[in-house]
Structure formats: C-alpha cells, structure tokens
Write a protein that holds these residues in place. Structure first.
Motif, mmCIF file in Angstrom:
data_model
loop_
_atom_site.group_PDB
_atom_site.id
_atom_site.type_symbol
_atom_site.label_atom_id
_atom_site.label_comp_id
_atom_site.label_asym_id
_atom_site.label_seq_id
_atom_site.Cartn_x
_atom_site.Cartn_y
_atom_site.Cartn_z
ATOM 1 N N TRP A 297 39.864 45.533 45.297
ATOM 2 C CA TRP A 297 38.863 44.907 44.439
ATOM 3 C C TRP A 297 37.876 44.059 45.235
ATOM 4 O O TRP A 297 37.293 43.111 44.726
ATOM 5 C CB TRP A 297 39.575 44.039 43.386
ATOM 6 N N ARG A 298 37.675 44.413 46.487
ATOM 7 C CA ARG A 298 36.813 43.604 47.344
ATOM 8 C C ARG A 298 35.361 43.589 46.854
ATOM 9 O O ARG A 298 34.659 42.592 47.026
ATOM 10 C CB ARG A 298 36.899 44.106 48.789
ATOM 11 N N GLY A 299 34.925 44.667 46.239
ATOM 12 C CA GLY A 299 33.573 44.689 45.686
ATOM 13 C C GLY A 299 33.432 43.740 44.512
ATOM 14 O O GLY A 299 32.376 43.107 44.331
ATOM 15 N N TRP A 300 34.460 43.630 43.698
ATOM 16 C CA TRP A 300 34.420 42.681 42.582
ATOM 17 C C TRP A 300 34.330 41.253 43.117
ATOM 18 O O TRP A 300 33.573 40.430 42.593
ATOM 19 C CB TRP A 300 35.665 42.845 41.721
ATOM 20 N N ALA A 301 35.110 40.966 44.151
ATOM 21 C CA ALA A 301 35.055 39.625 44.740
ATOM 22 C C ALA A 301 33.669 39.347 45.318
ATOM 23 O O ALA A 301 33.113 38.257 45.123
ATOM 24 C CB ALA A 301 36.124 39.491 45.820
ATOM 25 N N ALA A 302 33.095 40.323 46.009
ATOM 26 C CA ALA A 302 31.760 40.142 46.585
ATOM 27 C C ALA A 302 30.737 39.847 45.504
ATOM 28 O O ALA A 302 29.849 39.000 45.679
ATOM 29 C CB ALA A 302 31.350 41.392 47.369
ATOM 30 N N PHE A 303 30.848 40.532 44.372
ATOM 31 C CA PHE A 303 29.922 40.288 43.271
ATOM 32 C C PHE A 303 30.001 38.831 42.821
ATOM 33 O O PHE A 303 28.978 38.182 42.584
ATOM 34 C CB PHE A 303 30.236 41.212 42.094
ATOM 35 N N LEU A 304 31.221 38.296 42.705
ATOM 36 C CA LEU A 304 31.361 36.899 42.278
ATOM 37 C C LEU A 304 30.802 35.939 43.316
ATOM 38 O O LEU A 304 30.203 34.910 42.954
ATOM 39 C CB LEU A 304 32.829 36.587 41.988
ATOM 40 N N TRP A 305 30.960 36.255 44.592
ATOM 41 C CA TRP A 305 30.388 35.382 45.623
ATOM 42 C C TRP A 305 28.871 35.417 45.571
ATOM 43 O O TRP A 305 28.217 34.379 45.716
ATOM 44 C CB TRP A 305 30.902 35.776 47.005
ATOM 45 N N TRP A 306 28.300 36.591 45.357
ATOM 46 C CA TRP A 306 26.845 36.670 45.217
ATOM 47 C C TRP A 306 26.377 35.917 43.979
ATOM 48 O O TRP A 306 25.349 35.253 43.993
ATOM 49 C CB TRP A 306 26.408 38.131 45.132
ATOM 50 N N LEU A 307 27.140 36.019 42.908
ATOM 51 C CA LEU A 307 26.797 35.286 41.692
ATOM 52 C C LEU A 307 26.842 33.785 41.942
ATOM 53 O O LEU A 307 25.964 33.040 41.464
ATOM 54 C CB LEU A 307 27.761 35.663 40.566
ATOM 55 N N GLU A 308 27.795 33.329 42.722
ATOM 56 C CA GLU A 308 27.880 31.916 43.056
ATOM 57 C C GLU A 308 26.656 31.475 43.852
ATOM 58 O O GLU A 308 26.091 30.405 43.619
ATOM 59 C CB GLU A 308 29.176 31.642 43.842
ATOM 60 N N LEU A 309 26.244 32.306 44.802
ATOM 61 C CA LEU A 309 25.025 31.999 45.550
ATOM 62 C C LEU A 309 23.809 31.932 44.634
ATOM 63 O O LEU A 309 22.927 31.089 44.800
ATOM 64 C CB LEU A 309 24.790 33.098 46.601
#
Length: 315
Positions: A297-309
């Motif tokens: 689920w690394r892509g899902w995690a990346a999406f949340l990090w981008w959303l945080e940015l």
C-alpha cells in the motif's frame, strides 16, 4: 431509468455505496486544493463533484453528490449525455468507481497505518480518506511530463494552457465543458506547436512522441497496470521521456497500482525526512527503506503524504 433534462440530453441516476469507512467530503477537499485537478468542478456546499469525460465515443457529464456518512457512505451518481445505453451507463459508473476507488476495501491499509505511529497520525487526522486517481491514465502521463522539474504553480499553468489550446469544448446538457484531447490528436502535432505554451523543447518532444507511441500501440497504459510493478516500471522507462519517477507516478495516480511509490519525489522526500526525524531531506533510498513497512500500500501512503504537503504540513 433513462430520462431527459430540459436540454433534451439523456440522464440516468444511480446510488453508489463505497466500501466503508469513506469520506467523500475529504475527497472533495483534496480535489478543491489540488494543483493537478484542472478539469474537475467541486462544490463543497452541495458536496458535489462534476467532470466531463468521453467514454466509448460519447461525451458525458458525470456528477456525484454525497448523501451518506462515514460508516454508511452513499452517493447519488448522475450521468448525462446523448445516446445513453445501459452498457454506457455501466461504463460510466465503473469509471467513477475507479477514480475514487469506491470498491476497494481500505482495511489492509488501515491495519498497516495502525502499526506506524507517524503514518497512523495522518490517517487518524482524516478518517475515511483514501486516494483517488486521475480520471484518465493518458492525462496522468502528460501531466507528469509537464510537471517534471518545475514548481507546482508553473506546472498547473502549463496544464491549463495545454487543455485550453488542444482540449475539445463540448456542449453537454446545454453547458460548455472542456474535454481532454486524445493521444491521436496530440500525435499529429509538431513539438514546435507546444513551445508557445512554455513547454521546453524536450517536454514538447516527449509529449508528442509518447502520444504517438500510444496511438501505435507501443505504449499500452492499461496493460501496464496489470503487470508486476517492477516489470511495468521497466517497460515504461524504455520510452524516451519516462524516468522512474514518471513511471511510478503514472502507475500510482493514473493506473491505481496501490504499491507504486514515486520515492524520488522531492516533496515526498522532504516531508518524510521531517516526519521521521531524519533532520534532512530524505534520500530516495531512505524513503524506500521507510516505505518497506507499507508494502502493498505504498502508493496509498504516498498519497497521504502529498495531501499533507498540500493542505497541512504539520510535520
């Protein structure tokens, strides 16, 4: 049931029930603030989303409106266009399911996040959030090319200029809607045609060349999404203009591969370095090492990090 509106366009309305927990409001918040969302229309007051797409040769207006809550999510889905058929309506429904990942059970990702206090904080702060895809894989590819090595604001400006110049203005239900140009249309251009839009010569060449590769069948984006992740990256990066970051971005955002993480992304490296106490911008290797805990689920995690940015940067 298919009906007609006041403009004589045909309409069909369905109820969609995403796999819970799901927050359409958070999806709308993301779309409303995302620099990559240039064809979507979001109305937070009515909790609605609108997007025009061409499906099976028919121009359609797709509308979603939230009617349920976090644990019992429901959405009213309306599709409007000419020559609606049951098969076309089903294709349209499948498209919005794909964009918003309505049918994906988030439980495995939530379990992974619960074991990582840092990632878990992002999830806890946004209950019901899940990634969403770019509506068309070709759109994700071209916008990834546009966004290479420029800041977000300039990339958005270039995207809008490209769409206004080469997109098609269609009339659907009495309203003008902008539609994504097709690969076949862009393949007929000369790279010089893009220079006036502030494309570099390199990006102009990549945009036309990759569009031609799609037309020729040499670059089959949908098929790439069905390959093992590393095989897909290797296949994509043999095309001029696609490096590993672009490949992983398109696989993640355009094709919905849940484990694809563009670990070389500078924004991702900055926020992960900060959140995990590295006291420096994480290297690509460090991002990949940290992301091992999110495997699957690394892509899902990346999406949340981008959303945080994009919306918070609380780390």
């Amino acid at each position: 049931m298919i009906t007609r509106d006041s403009s004589e366009a045909e309409q069909a309305t369905l109820e969609l029930r995403p796999c819970p927990p799901y927050s359409f409001d958070l999806a709308l918040d993301y779309l409303a603030t995302s620099p990559s969302s240039v064809l979507e229309v979001v109305d937070r007051e009515t909790r609605s989303f609108t997007r025009a797409l061409r499906i099976d040769g028919v121009d359609l207006l797709l509308e979603l409106r939230a009617t349920g809550g976090l644990d019992d999510p429901r959405l009213q889905f309306r599709v409007t266009g000419d020559r609606l058929t049951p098969d076309l309506i089903e294709r349209a429904r499948s498209r919005v399911d794909r964009i918003f990942l309505f049918d994906v059970d988030p439980t495995p990702f939530l379990e992974i996040a619960a074991r990582d206090p840092v990632l878990g904080r992002l999830v806890d702060d946004r209950p019901g959030i899940r990634p969403m895809l770019v509506a068309d894989p070709y759109e994700a590819l071209i916008f990834a090319i546009v966004g290479q090595q420029v800041n977000i604001a300039f990339a958005r400006k270039m995207k809008l200029a490209w769409l206004e110049r080469f997109g098609r203005h269609a009339i659907i239900a009495g309203h003008e809607r902008l539609l994504l140009p097709s690969p076949a249309q862009i393949a007929t251009l000369e790279p010089a045609d893009l220079l006036a839009l502030q494309f570099s010569r390199q990006k102009a060449s990549y945009t036309v060349g990759l569009s031609q590769a799609i037309v020729d069948g040499d670059l089959d984006l949908d098929a790439l999404g069905r390959l093992p992740l590393e095989d897909a990256v290797v296949e994509m990066t043999r095309h001029k203009g696609i490096g590993r970051w672009t490949a992983e971005y398109v696989l993640m955002r355009g094709l919905g591969v849940p484990d694809s993480i563009p670990a070389g992304d500078l924004g991702l490296r900055k926020i992960i370095g900060r959140a995990y106490g590295l006291d420096h911008t994480a290297s690509e290797a460090e991002v990949r090492a940290i992301a091992e805990a999110w495997t699957g689920w690394r892509g899902w995690a990346a999406f949340l990090w981008w959303l945080e940015l994009q919306t918070g940067e609380s780390f």
